[in-house]
Scaffold this motif. Structure first.
Motif, PDB file in Angstrom:
ATOM      1  N   ILE A  20     -29.071  25.285 -26.749  1.00  0.00           N
ATOM      2  CA  ILE A  20     -29.435  25.880 -28.044  1.00  0.00           C
ATOM      3  C   ILE A  20     -28.839  25.071 -29.192  1.00  0.00           C
ATOM      4  N   GLU A  21     -27.577  24.665 -29.061  1.00  0.00           N
ATOM      5  CA  GLU A  21     -26.950  23.853 -30.111  1.00  0.00           C
ATOM      6  C   GLU A  21     -27.659  22.514 -30.274  1.00  0.00           C
ATOM      7  N   SER A  24     -31.215  23.222 -31.911  1.00  0.00           N
ATOM      8  CA  SER A  24     -31.215  23.820 -33.245  1.00  0.00           C
ATOM      9  C   SER A  24     -30.409  23.019 -34.265  1.00  0.00           C
ATOM     10  N   LYS A  26     -27.353  23.562 -34.766  1.00  0.00           N
ATOM     11  CA  LYS A  26     -26.368  24.504 -35.288  1.00  0.00           C
ATOM     12  C   LYS A  26     -25.414  24.915 -34.175  1.00  0.00           C
ATOM     13  N   TYR A  28     -23.723  27.511 -31.671  1.00  0.00           N
ATOM     14  CA  TYR A  28     -24.306  28.659 -30.982  1.00  0.00           C
ATOM     15  C   TYR A  28     -24.030  29.946 -31.751  1.00  0.00           C
ATOM     16  N   TYR A  31     -26.218  30.211 -34.811  1.00  0.00           N
ATOM     17  CA  TYR A  31     -27.607  30.440 -34.427  1.00  0.00           C
ATOM     18  C   TYR A  31     -27.838  31.913 -34.104  1.00  0.00           C
ATOM     19  N   ARG A  35     -30.336  34.291 -36.212  1.00  0.00           N
ATOM     20  CA  ARG A  35     -31.584  34.658 -35.561  1.00  0.00           C
ATOM     21  C   ARG A  35     -31.597  36.067 -34.977  1.00  0.00           C
TER      22      ARG A  35
END
Length: 284
Positions: A20-21, A24, A26, A28, A31, A35
């Motif tokens: 995810i990092e 994105s 960003k 975690y 994020y 979100r």
């Protein structure tokens, strides 16, 4: 080979957080805040920094066999990372569930994939079964000092969450009992089980391999005057006697194991009770 075997792993969820990092750009934590927490109004959820927790932040406890409590070891939230280290409330978890059900978090295709069993009864981070004759989605979790349970009944638009600041609290048993009340089913109140002295000369009666089904066995082994169980050769878990032929799990106060005997008094099987259900196994 992908799809050929399933085994729960916190490390796997940590890798997902890193993905995810990477995608994105960003952290975690940022994020999830942007979100999930913020759009759903989850104002009582977040990732605590050591020494900077909210004033109402619950302190975690461990429970000894005699029932006494002591403060659990304090760990830095980075230890759990994306495998689970955020704080929340049952109210915020309800907001999360409502957002998921309303399609505010994932597309219909992603939700279908998440709740589709891939290996046995496990989907993408969820156990999927039928309980009380209803489709059921659930999972438990915990870390030193804390225990959690979440359960969804999508066809009934029902949701249960139980959070506790005692690591051995039977959150799953409590959650499943709440669902039983909701659906008019029978349930048992959580029972306190005190350890009793076992005769060391009789412990060997319980040793052996017990077959649950064609692919699953539970082994009972002895180390000194203590008994341990393991499932398919996995991690050994201690069991403690609380009555004749009855043993509870210190790590899960809601579960217990009872050994059965044949007409001649010889141990011939066991019944594992957890979440209001019995799982029977026959001694090989």
């Amino acid at each position: 080979e992908p799809g050929s075997k399933y085994q729960y792993s916190n490390s796997g969820y940590i890798i997902l957080g890193l993905i995810i990092e990477k995608l994105s750009g960003k952290s975690y934590y940022d994020y999830v805040e942007e979100r999930i927490f913020r759009p759903l109004g989850m104002k009582s959820s977040g990732y605590p920094e050591k020494g900077a927790e909210p004033p109402e932040f619950a302190r975690g406890f461990s429970e000894a066999l005699d029932g006494s409590l002591r403060p659990a070891p304090v760990i830095h939230p980075s230890w759990g990372y994306s495998a689970g280290a955020f704080y929340s409330t049952v109210g915020d978890m309800l907001a999360w569930d409502r957002g998921l059900a309303a399609g505010k978090l994932l597309s219909p295709g992603s939700i279908e994939k998440m709740f589709r069993p891939v290996m046995g009864d496990y989907g993408c981070g969820w156990l999927i079964r039928e309980t009380f004759g209803r489709r059921d989605q659930f999972h438990g979790g915990g870390l030193p000092g804390f225990s959690a349970w979440i359960e969804r009944w999508p066809d009934d638009d029902a949701f249960v969450a139980v959070l506790a600041n005692i690591v051995t609290a039977p959150t799953g048993e409590i959650g499943r009992s709440l669902a039983a009340i909701l659906f008019g089913k029978s349930y048992e109140m959580p029972a306190a089980r005190k350890p009793v002295e076992a005769n060391p000369n009789t412990l060997d009666e319980y040793l052996g391999t017990y077959r649950i089904d064609a692919e699953t066995v539970r082994d009972v082994v002895r180390d000194g005057n203590a008994l341990f169980v393991s499932r398919n050769g996995g991690r050994r878990i201690p069991i403690v006697p609380f009555e004749k032929d009855g043993f509870f799990f210190p790590s899960d106060k809601g579960a217990f194991l009872r050994f059965t005997r044949d007409e001649g008094g010889k141990v011939n099987g066991q019944i594992f009770h957890q979440l209001g259900e019995d799982e029977r196994a026959v001694k090989k």
